[in-house]
Every structure is written in C-alpha cells, then in structure tokens.
Write an enzyme that holds these catalytic residues in place. Structure first.
Site, PDB file in Angstrom:
ATOM      1  N   GLY A  48      25.002  43.313  47.699  1.00  0.00           N
ATOM      2  CA  GLY A  48      25.135  42.041  46.879  1.00  0.00           C
ATOM      3  C   GLY A  48      24.768  40.311  47.117  1.00  0.00           C
ATOM      4  O   GLY A  48      24.089  39.596  46.254  1.00  0.00           O
ATOM      5  N   GLU A 102      28.725  36.239  52.426  1.00  0.00           N
ATOM      6  CA  GLU A 102      29.234  37.394  51.105  1.00  0.00           C
ATOM      7  C   GLU A 102      28.485  36.775  49.812  1.00  0.00           C
ATOM      8  O   GLU A 102      28.680  35.376  49.345  1.00  0.00           O
ATOM      9  CB  GLU A 102      30.704  37.535  51.371  1.00  0.00           C
ATOM     10  N   ASP A 103      28.850  37.584  48.570  1.00  0.00           N
ATOM     11  CA  ASP A 103      28.187  36.714  47.904  1.00  0.00           C
ATOM     12  C   ASP A 103      28.975  36.741  46.919  1.00  0.00           C
ATOM     13  O   ASP A 103      28.899  35.461  46.109  1.00  0.00           O
ATOM     14  CB  ASP A 103      27.531  38.417  47.062  1.00  0.00           C
ATOM     15  N   ASP A 106      36.407  38.462  45.994  1.00  0.00           N
ATOM     16  CA  ASP A 106      37.817  39.209  44.391  1.00  0.00           C
ATOM     17  C   ASP A 106      38.988  39.262  45.314  1.00  0.00           C
ATOM     18  O   ASP A 106      39.920  38.439  45.789  1.00  0.00           O
ATOM     19  CB  ASP A 106      36.807  40.036  44.005  1.00  0.00           C
ATOM     20  N   LYS A 134      37.226  34.182  43.760  1.00  0.00           N
ATOM     21  CA  LYS A 134      37.862  34.054  42.832  1.00  0.00           C
ATOM     22  C   LYS A 134      39.560  33.878  43.269  1.00  0.00           C
ATOM     23  O   LYS A 134      40.388  34.838  43.595  1.00  0.00           O
ATOM     24  CB  LYS A 134      38.475  35.616  42.080  1.00  0.00           C
ATOM     25  N   PHE A 155      34.493  39.537  35.168  1.00  0.00           N
ATOM     26  CA  PHE A 155      33.874  40.210  36.209  1.00  0.00           C
ATOM     27  C   PHE A 155      32.656  39.199  36.093  1.00  0.00           C
ATOM     28  O   PHE A 155      32.177  39.030  34.529  1.00  0.00           O
ATOM     29  CB  PHE A 155      33.308  41.328  35.399  1.00  0.00           C
ATOM     30  N   VAL A 156      31.101  39.161  37.552  1.00  0.00           N
ATOM     31  CA  VAL A 156      30.476  38.628  36.780  1.00  0.00           C
ATOM     32  C   VAL A 156      29.407  39.715  37.279  1.00  0.00           C
ATOM     33  O   VAL A 156      29.594  40.266  38.292  1.00  0.00           O
ATOM     34  CB  VAL A 156      30.265  36.532  37.740  1.00  0.00           C
ATOM     35  N   ASP A 162      26.347  42.442  40.486  1.00  0.00           N
ATOM     36  CA  ASP A 162      25.679  43.891  39.783  1.00  0.00           C
ATOM     37  C   ASP A 162      26.691  44.853  39.173  1.00  0.00           C
ATOM     38  O   ASP A 162      28.096  44.359  39.919  1.00  0.00           O
ATOM     39  CB  ASP A 162      24.780  45.285  40.661  1.00  0.00           C
TER      40      ASP A 162
HETATM   41  P1  IMP Z   1      37.629  42.247  47.268  1.00  0.00           P
HETATM   42  O1  IMP Z   1      36.995  43.703  47.988  1.00  0.00           O
HETATM   43  O2  IMP Z   1      37.865  42.994  46.414  1.00  0.00           O
HETATM   44  O3  IMP Z   1      37.243  41.144  47.520  1.00  0.00           O
HETATM   45  O4  IMP Z   1      35.482  42.960  46.484  1.00  0.00           O
HETATM   46  C1  IMP Z   1      34.771  42.382  47.014  1.00  0.00           C
HETATM   47  C2  IMP Z   1      32.772  43.450  46.817  1.00  0.00           C
HETATM   48  O5  IMP Z   1      33.580  43.932  45.442  1.00  0.00           O
HETATM   49  C3  IMP Z   1      32.018  42.024  46.603  1.00  0.00           C
HETATM   50  O6  IMP Z   1      31.235  41.859  47.761  1.00  0.00           O
HETATM   51  C4  IMP Z   1      31.576  42.556  45.820  1.00  0.00           C
HETATM   52  O7  IMP Z   1      30.274  43.805  46.016  1.00  0.00           O
HETATM   53  C5  IMP Z   1      32.732  43.738  44.452  1.00  0.00           C
HETATM   54  N1  IMP Z   1      32.520  42.589  43.297  1.00  0.00           N
HETATM   55  C6  IMP Z   1      34.008  42.226  43.303  1.00  0.00           C
HETATM   56  N2  IMP Z   1      34.274  41.176  41.983  1.00  0.00           N
HETATM   57  C7  IMP Z   1      32.845  41.163  41.903  1.00  0.00           C
HETATM   58  C8  IMP Z   1      32.163  40.979  40.563  1.00  0.00           C
HETATM   59  O8  IMP Z   1      32.447  40.194  39.613  1.00  0.00           O
HETATM   60  N3  IMP Z   1      30.650  41.257  40.149  1.00  0.00           N
HETATM   61  C9  IMP Z   1      30.927  41.782  40.925  1.00  0.00           C
HETATM   62  N4  IMP Z   1      31.040  42.120  41.726  1.00  0.00           N
HETATM   63  C10 IMP Z   1      31.931  41.941  42.189  1.00  0.00           C
HETATM   64 MG    MG Z   2      29.321  42.796  48.246  1.00  0.00          MG
END
Ligand code: IMP
Ligand code: MG
Length: 179
Positions: A48, A102-103, A106, A134, A155-156, A162
């Site tokens: 990402g 990081e992109d 979440d 978020k 979700f984006v 993606d």
């Molecule tokens: P986390 O472990 O829940 O913080 O998720 C992190 C990873 O999930 C990110 O690096 C993204 O690749 C993916 N992700 C989380 N939220 C989104 C979203 O809204 N759109 C697309 N990918 C997401």
């Molecule tokens: Mg990612």
C-alpha cells in the site's frame, strides 16, 4: 462527482491529489528538520505505501536510505487481524534511526507486529509516519509521530490503497459510497 466501481463496491472521490501533496509536503518538512544529520533508514511497508513513499522521498532533502518490508493483514474491507510473516528485513539497523512509512493505520495491529520485531534490533530510534489514520479505530498505546491526515472509520482506496487488489493505481483517494 465521478463515482467509480471496484469489484462489487462503489467509491466516491474523497482526498484530492492537491490535498495529498500538501499533507506529504508538511510531513517532509518535519522529517527534513527532525532527521537532519541522522541519516535515517526509511522503511516502506508494501504494497500500500509504494505511491506515498515515492512522493514523500522526492521531498526529502537530507541524506537517507530506503528499503521496503512486506506483511499483510487485510482481506476485503475489514481487518481479519491476521498478520502473516515479515519479508525483506535484512538491513543492519543497529544504531540507526528507523522511520516506518505506512499508507494507513486502522486498528494498528499490522504496525504493532512490525514494531515488536524492530524493537528487538538496537535501533537509535524508531518512529512511524502514516499518510492516513483512522483515530476512531486505533486504540494502541504506541505513538504515531507523523500523521498526514485523520479520516473517519470508512474504507478508502486509491493512491496505493486497494480493495481486494483493485484501486492502487488511482491518483486520488476514494471513499466507500453509502449504500
Ligand atoms: P491495521 O492492522 O488494521 O492497522 O491495518 C493496516 C493495513 O490494512 C494497512 O496497511 C492497509 O494495507 C490495510 N487497510 C486498513 N484500512 C484500509 C482502508 O480503508 N483501505 C484499504 N486498506 C486498508
Ligand atoms: Mg499497508
């Protein structure tokens, strides 16, 4: 507004190219100041972050190194909470200033996993840059030093992000449309 369709879902424009560029410029300005003379090692988290890393690096004016690691936790639009293995971590990080790129953060589970691994290396410092956060979902204790933009729990896609592998090539960020 140009709605787009990816697989079964519709998305609407949410963050423009200009707004993305401004968020990155302000992150770059802080990093250039904070890491002057420290020769940081930037660590992009694939897939990402590839577009963000590319645009951010063009605005970094200090000496630095760049590498990428890869891990995965997402299927569809909801976190499975399952983080797989970490690929690509073979640089010598002892006494280096490591900056994770990081992109999006979440739940923060993915990053937590990466931080746990990096903490076992004797880095000089460890900090995190994320283009998007978020805050309503993120409940972890560790600090996020550089956040481009806080977004709601929706979700984006686009700009590297993606939905089941579609949408990474979009120049702007789109948000899941309301049903
Ligand atoms: P986390 O472990 O829940 O913080 O998720 C992190 C990873 O999930 C990110 O690096 C993204 O690749 C993916 N992700 C989380 N939220 C989104 C979203 O809204 N759109 C697309 N990918 C997401
Ligand atoms: Mg990612």
């Amino acid at each position: 507004m140009a709605t787009i369709q990816l697989h079964d879902k519709k998305f609407v424009p949410y963050i423009s190219e200009k707004e993305i560029d401004e968020a990155i410029a302000s992150i770059a300005e802080r990093i250039n100041r904070d890491f002057e003379g420290k020769k940081p090692v930037f660590m992009g988290v694939l897939n990402g972050s590839f577009m963000f890393v590319s645009d951010l690096m063009k605005k970094i004016t200090i000496d630095c190194e760049l590498s990428f690691v890869k891990l995965a936790s997402y299927h569809g639009t909801e976190s499975t909470g399952m983080v797989n293995a970490l690929i690509g971590l073979n640089d010598e990080l002892t006494d280096r200033h490591v900056v994770i790129l990081e992109d999006i953060v979440d739940t923060g589970k993915t990053l937590e996993y990466l931080l746990e691994i990096l903490k076992t290396h004797d880095t000089a410092s460890l900090s995190v840059v994320t283009l998007l956060l978020k805050p309503d979902v993120f409940k972890k204790k560790y600090p996020l030093q550089y956040v481009g933009k806080n977004i709601p729990n929706k979700f984006v896609v686009g700009y590297g992000l993606d939905y089941n592998e579609l949408g990474r090539n979009l120049r702007e960020i789109y948000q899941l449309a309301d049903e």
